[in-house]
Design a protein around this motif. Structure first.
Motif, short mmCIF file in Angstrom:
data_model
loop_
_atom_site.label_atom_id
_atom_site.label_comp_id
_atom_site.label_asym_id
_atom_site.label_seq_id
_atom_site.Cartn_x
_atom_site.Cartn_y
_atom_site.Cartn_z
N THR A 1 0.82 -1.21 0.00
CA THR A 1 0.00 0.00 0.00
C THR A 1 0.85 1.27 0.00
OG1 THR A 1 -0.14 0.01 2.42
CG2 THR A 1 -1.87 -1.17 1.23
N LEU A 2 2.11 1.16 0.46
CA LEU A 2 3.03 2.29 0.45
C LEU A 2 3.87 2.34 -0.83
CD1 LEU A 2 4.37 1.97 4.12
CD2 LEU A 2 2.69 3.62 3.29
N ALA A 3 3.70 1.36 -1.71
CA ALA A 3 4.58 1.21 -2.87
C ALA A 3 4.55 2.42 -3.80
CB ALA A 3 4.22 -0.05 -3.64
N GLN A 4 3.39 3.05 -3.97
CA GLN A 4 3.32 4.21 -4.86
C GLN A 4 4.17 5.36 -4.34
OE1 GLN A 4 1.47 4.47 -8.04
NE2 GLN A 4 3.13 5.97 -7.99
N SER A 5 4.15 5.56 -3.02
CA SER A 5 5.00 6.61 -2.42
C SER A 5 6.47 6.28 -2.60
CB SER A 5 4.67 6.76 -0.93
OG SER A 5 3.33 7.14 -0.73
N PHE A 6 6.82 5.00 -2.40
CA PHE A 6 8.21 4.57 -2.61
C PHE A 6 8.61 4.74 -4.08
CE2 PHE A 6 7.60 1.46 1.12
CZ PHE A 6 8.06 2.39 2.03
N SER A 7 7.70 4.45 -4.99
CA SER A 7 7.97 4.59 -6.43
C SER A 7 8.24 6.05 -6.78
CB SER A 7 6.80 4.04 -7.24
OG SER A 7 7.00 4.25 -8.62
N ASP A 8 7.42 6.95 -6.24
CA ASP A 8 7.61 8.37 -6.52
C ASP A 8 8.95 8.87 -5.96
OD1 ASP A 8 5.10 8.36 -7.66
OD2 ASP A 8 4.10 9.12 -5.87
N ALA A 9 9.35 8.34 -4.80
CA ALA A 9 10.58 8.80 -4.16
C ALA A 9 11.84 8.25 -4.81
CB ALA A 9 10.56 8.43 -2.67
N THR A 10 11.75 7.07 -5.43
CA THR A 10 12.94 6.42 -6.01
C THR A 10 13.02 6.54 -7.52
OG1 THR A 10 11.76 4.31 -6.20
CG2 THR A 10 12.99 4.70 -4.16
N GLY A 11 11.88 6.77 -8.17
CA GLY A 11 11.86 6.76 -9.62
C GLY A 11 11.76 5.37 -10.22
N PHE A 12 11.67 4.32 -9.37
CA PHE A 12 11.50 2.96 -9.86
C PHE A 12 10.06 2.76 -10.34
CE2 PHE A 12 14.85 1.31 -6.60
CZ PHE A 12 15.87 1.75 -7.43
#
Length: 434
Positions: free
Chosen positions: A355-366
């Motif tokens: 559920t936090l993956a979208q935030s992690f994606s935005d922060a890493t660019g992955f």
């Protein structure tokens, strides 16, 4: 200070934190810690009863229970010894071959049987009988190695096979529910098997041979086995039906736990079954069942009280996530999963991390899908046994002391993070996932 003490998450955090410390240090027997958690959580009213006792309603709990019952029947009828005789004639020439065979068998069975607990329940009595025939007695370091080979091979390696592992299914469901992403079997297998399946399996074999050395002996009894008894044939047919139901779950929709529970009930029926009340009371380890229920209940409570989300958001702000440093971001995401594993255990981590993956994606660019996939290395590599209930069950069935399980957990985790994590990052890069 008073505001801190009155925060709604303070008391749940204290109870959950103390429970984790007791499990991690083994200061008390694991089942007593589980009971203390249930009692303290109810007295303090940190969550509704259906949340705190949710572990008893979990399919994993009933798979553990039915696995114990079927394991008693497999040993009593002689089916375990018969299977062990067939295996030990070919697989006990050396300790390396024996350990490798157990790990490979644990991994291979994951392709056809979807339940970790079911596989452990099926394999443990067979491996125990095979060990006895090779002169390896229960309670020895070499026996601990074989029992841990079943537990670690079953849980850690099966994370590379999408439907073979509860955390995988939780992750798949969360990805579909949150983002509409449907994970596919073959791409998932290709992404994880080379590093987290094959290479990790080789490291696991090497560590067990090093930490738990053994010297198997060729079986002395080379006489042909007697024909199968009526009881063995009946139980073999029952197990064949159970295995077929497990493999075809996607067709009929009946979960492995309920198939196993039905088979356990048949096993216990008077005149129809295979074990009586006394054999049930001595063979079924209720202590472990309570321990597993406590672990699962704690994971559900962490999620429902909001502790998991609070920790996850806090980690999001302190982890070094930077699109300009992809390896550091990869390492940080894996570290986040590892940290969550301490409070939520492996079954609960994917529900929060995804559920936090979208935030992690935005922060890493992955890419979002890649972020979701990175967590597999973290939740499939527990630092302590309690973080993975299948390992706990294997240790209980094999009567493996906590120290031995912790030793292998830490050794394999160190090897995974030092050797396999960079290789996993490279494999993600080769496949264009980062």
């Amino acid at each position: 200070m008073s505001l801190w003490f009155t925060h709604p998450l303070f008391l749940p955090s204290v109870i959950i934190g103390l429970t984790i410390v007791l499990w991690a240090t083994s200061l008390l027997p694991e089942f007593i810690t589980a009971l203390l958690f249930l009692a303290a959580a109810m007295v303090a009213k940190i969550a509704p009863p259906d949340v705190i006792f949710g572990g008893f309603a979990s399919s994993a709990f009933w798979l553990v229970f039915s696995g114990f019952v079927l394991g008693v029947a497999i040993r009593k009828t002689g089916l375990a010894d018969r299977a062990a005789r067939a295996l030990s004639a070919r697989l006990t020439d050396s300790w390396l071959q024996m350990v490798a065979s157990v790990v490979l068998l644990s991994y291979a069975l994951a392709f056809v049987m979807p339940s970790n607990m079911g596989r452990i329940a099926l394999l443990m009595p067979i491996v125990a009988a095979m060990a006895a025939r090779a002169g390896i007695n229960e309670g020895t370091r070499s026996w601990y190695g074989l029992a841990l080979a079943v537990g670690f091979g079953t849980f850690q390696l099966s994370a590379t096979i999408l439907p073979a592992n509860v955390p995988n299914l939780v992750m798949s469901g969360a990805a579909e529910g949150s983002y509409g992403i449907h994970l596919n079997y073959l791409p998932y297998l290709l992404l994880h098997t080379p590093v987290l399946g094959i290479l990790k399996g080789l490291i696991l074999i090497g560590l067990i041979c090093w930490l738990f050395p053994g010297q198997p002996h060729a079986p002395k009894d080379l006489t042909p086995p007697e024909p199968m008894s009526r009881e063995e044939k009946r139980l073999a047919w029952l197990l064949a039906v159970v295995l077929t139901m497990w493999v075809t779950e996607s067709w009929h929709g009946i979960g492995p736990a309920w198939t196993g529970l039905a088979a356990a009930c048949i096993t216990l029926l008077p005149r129809v079954g295979f074990i009586n009340g006394d054999e049930f009371s001595t063979g079924v380890n209720i202590r472990t069942c309570i321990y597993v229920a406590g672990i699962l209940g704690l994971a559900i409570t962490v999620t429902q009280t909001g502790i998991g989300a609070a920790v996850g958001n806090a980690l999001l702000h302190i982890m070094p996530l930077d699109p300009a440093q992809p390896f550091t971001s990869f390492l940080a995401l894996t570290g986040t999963t590892t940290a969550l594993n301490f409070i939520m255990t492996a079954n609960g981590v994917p529900a929060l991390f995804t559920t936090l993956a979208q935030s992690f994606s935005d922060a890493t660019g992955f890419p979002l899908l890649s972020v979701i996939m990175i967590q597999v290395l973290g939740y499939s590599t527990p630092l302590l046994p309690y973080q993975a209930s299948p390992i706990v069950v294997a240790m209980a069935l094999g009567k493996v002391p906590a120290r031995a399980g912790m030793l292998l957990c830490i050794a394999l985790a160190v090897a995974t993070y030092l050797v396999l994590l960079p290789l996993d990052y490279a494999w993600f890069s080769v496949l264009g996932k980062l």
